[in-house]
Design a protein around this motif. Sequence first.
Motif, PDB file in Angstrom:
ATOM      1  N   CYS A  53      39.761  22.393  47.037  1.00 31.23           N
ATOM      2  CA  CYS A  53      39.882  23.093  48.666  1.00 31.23           C
ATOM      3  C   CYS A  53      38.609  24.282  48.523  1.00 31.23           C
ATOM      4  CB  CYS A  53      40.837  23.593  49.199  1.00 31.23           C
ATOM      5  SG  CYS A  53      42.145  24.672  48.047  1.00 31.23           S
ATOM      6  N   ALA A  54      38.940  25.082  47.387  1.00 35.53           N
ATOM      7  CA  ALA A  54      37.895  26.449  47.198  1.00 35.53           C
ATOM      8  C   ALA A  54      36.665  26.067  46.883  1.00 35.53           C
ATOM      9  CB  ALA A  54      38.624  27.489  46.336  1.00 35.53           C
ATOM     10  N   GLU A  55      36.413  24.871  46.300  1.00 33.65           N
ATOM     11  CA  GLU A  55      34.927  24.425  46.161  1.00 33.65           C
ATOM     12  C   GLU A  55      34.437  23.878  47.354  1.00 33.65           C
ATOM     13  OE1 GLU A  55      34.553  22.328  41.964  1.00 33.65           O
ATOM     14  OE2 GLU A  55      36.502  22.018  42.899  1.00 33.65           O
ATOM     15  N   PHE A  56      35.071  22.962  48.296  1.00 41.45           N
ATOM     16  CA  PHE A  56      34.453  22.643  49.436  1.00 41.45           C
ATOM     17  C   PHE A  56      34.331  23.717  50.464  1.00 41.45           C
ATOM     18  CE2 PHE A  56      36.000  21.637  54.122  1.00 41.45           C
ATOM     19  CZ  PHE A  56      34.994  20.768  54.176  1.00 41.45           C
ATOM     20  N   VAL A  57      35.297  24.825  50.613  1.00 40.21           N
ATOM     21  CA  VAL A  57      34.999  25.910  51.409  1.00 40.21           C
ATOM     22  C   VAL A  57      33.561  26.672  51.053  1.00 40.21           C
ATOM     23  CG1 VAL A  57      35.489  28.188  52.320  1.00 40.21           C
ATOM     24  CG2 VAL A  57      37.224  26.163  52.455  1.00 40.21           C
ATOM     25  N   SER A  58      33.812  26.860  49.664  1.00 47.02           N
ATOM     26  CA  SER A  58      32.572  27.712  49.132  1.00 47.02           C
ATOM     27  C   SER A  58      31.205  27.051  49.367  1.00 47.02           C
ATOM     28  CB  SER A  58      32.762  27.858  47.579  1.00 47.02           C
ATOM     29  OG  SER A  58      33.720  28.573  47.204  1.00 47.02           O
ATOM     30  N   ASP A  59      31.190  25.839  49.334  1.00 44.51           N
ATOM     31  CA  ASP A  59      30.112  24.952  49.590  1.00 44.51           C
ATOM     32  C   ASP A  59      29.759  25.091  51.162  1.00 44.51           C
ATOM     33  OD1 ASP A  59      29.423  23.925  46.943  1.00 44.51           O
ATOM     34  OD2 ASP A  59      30.802  22.039  47.205  1.00 44.51           O
ATOM     35  N   CYS A  60      30.490  24.949  52.048  1.00 46.27           N
ATOM     36  CA  CYS A  60      30.378  25.120  53.223  1.00 46.27           C
ATOM     37  C   CYS A  60      29.856  26.731  53.764  1.00 46.27           C
ATOM     38  CB  CYS A  60      31.722  25.035  54.428  1.00 46.27           C
ATOM     39  SG  CYS A  60      32.649  23.610  54.234  1.00 46.27           S
ATOM     40  N   LEU A  61      30.197  27.679  52.999  1.00 49.60           N
ATOM     41  CA  LEU A  61      29.738  28.925  53.135  1.00 49.60           C
ATOM     42  C   LEU A  61      28.429  29.074  52.937  1.00 49.60           C
ATOM     43  CD1 LEU A  61      32.953  31.267  52.027  1.00 49.60           C
ATOM     44  CD2 LEU A  61      32.326  30.463  54.344  1.00 49.60           C
ATOM     45  N   LYS A  62      28.058  28.310  51.388  1.00 48.44           N
ATOM     46  CA  LYS A  62      26.597  28.281  50.876  1.00 48.44           C
ATOM     47  C   LYS A  62      25.771  27.602  52.013  1.00 48.44           C
ATOM     48  CE  LYS A  62      24.201  26.920  46.831  1.00 48.44           C
ATOM     49  NZ  LYS A  62      24.261  26.051  45.529  1.00 48.44           N
ATOM     50  N   ALA A  63      26.491  26.490  52.639  1.00 51.03           N
ATOM     51  CA  ALA A  63      25.347  25.867  53.511  1.00 51.03           C
ATOM     52  C   ALA A  63      25.233  26.918  54.823  1.00 51.03           C
ATOM     53  CB  ALA A  63      26.106  24.672  54.244  1.00 51.03           C
TER      54      ALA A  63
END
Length: 336
Positions: A53-63
């Motif tokens: 979950c945290a990796e997914f949200v981090s990837d979203c924020l990065k995008a």
Amino acid sequence: MSKSIKRVLAFILTLTMLLSISVMGATAASTSYNPDKALSYAKSHWNDGKGLCAEFVSDCLKAGGFTAVYNVNARQLGQKLQSYGKKINCSGWSSSSCFTSKMFGYSLSKGDVIVWENSSGSSSGHVALYSGETNSKGQILVYAHNRAKNKDVLMPTSNASKCYAIHLNGYTTSTSSSSSASSVSTSLKQNTWYCMTNTKSNKLLNVYGSRSASNTNVTVYQKDNTSGQAFKLVAHGSKTFNGKTYTKYVVVPKCASSCALNVYGTTSKNGSNVNIWTKSGNSTQDWIFEAVSGGYVIRSANNTSYVLTATGTSNSSNVSLSTYSSGNKAQIWKIA
């Protein structure tokens, strides 16, 4: 000059260079956040199985351009993000019900990060990305991994100990921003009761009959000093339009404090009716006030192509959305 002094000077020079590189690296990571790009990534990757979950949200924020924090631990991600954005506390939640916009004080904006921390167990908690929308029950819809969510409701687990959201839109870790958008200031104030007069009809924005019920229609009507003609503005995030960043406002009628000026339906379209509806946090209840000659154009933040328009000049003429036309007095409002 002695060899010892030269060594000391060389050490100081090297240390200075390293610190400069570190500061430059931190500044480079201090980027602004575009929630639309983050959500676009979420829509494409919500079920790709990549990361927790945290990796997914981090990837979203990065995008979305926010690269200052990346974490694989839900609790740590939520805690670190608090240094970069506004924390929105959640109250009234329980593990037996889904999160609602009301639990966050109707203060959520699309692209906000929803966090809960667990008090015990192997899991540190959970994070998800708010879509900017709610369902008919006011339950927020999110994107997430580990129990993949595609704009779906979110319920905390039984061992959740605290819940909150982080609003990053417009926040940055440095005074400079990679965005070229400039911020627009306005003389309008929050929590001040205003009357909004249509410049073509010289009649006021009006909640029909000063009613407090959700789904009451909005019209224009001659000034009658009733509570249906008084509105206050509540800031609800920001929106970039035409290269400028505007504050989004929820417009609350005095006659119905639990409701907001609302575009009927799930999206703003040409001809969409305008009414009042229970505060939901949806972008169809967000408005941008653009100063123009003679007053303000009030744009729907859901789709800025469409603006608040009086369809006639007589009492009880309907108010709806229509495509913006420069100089159209039916779309210009004096606010005082």
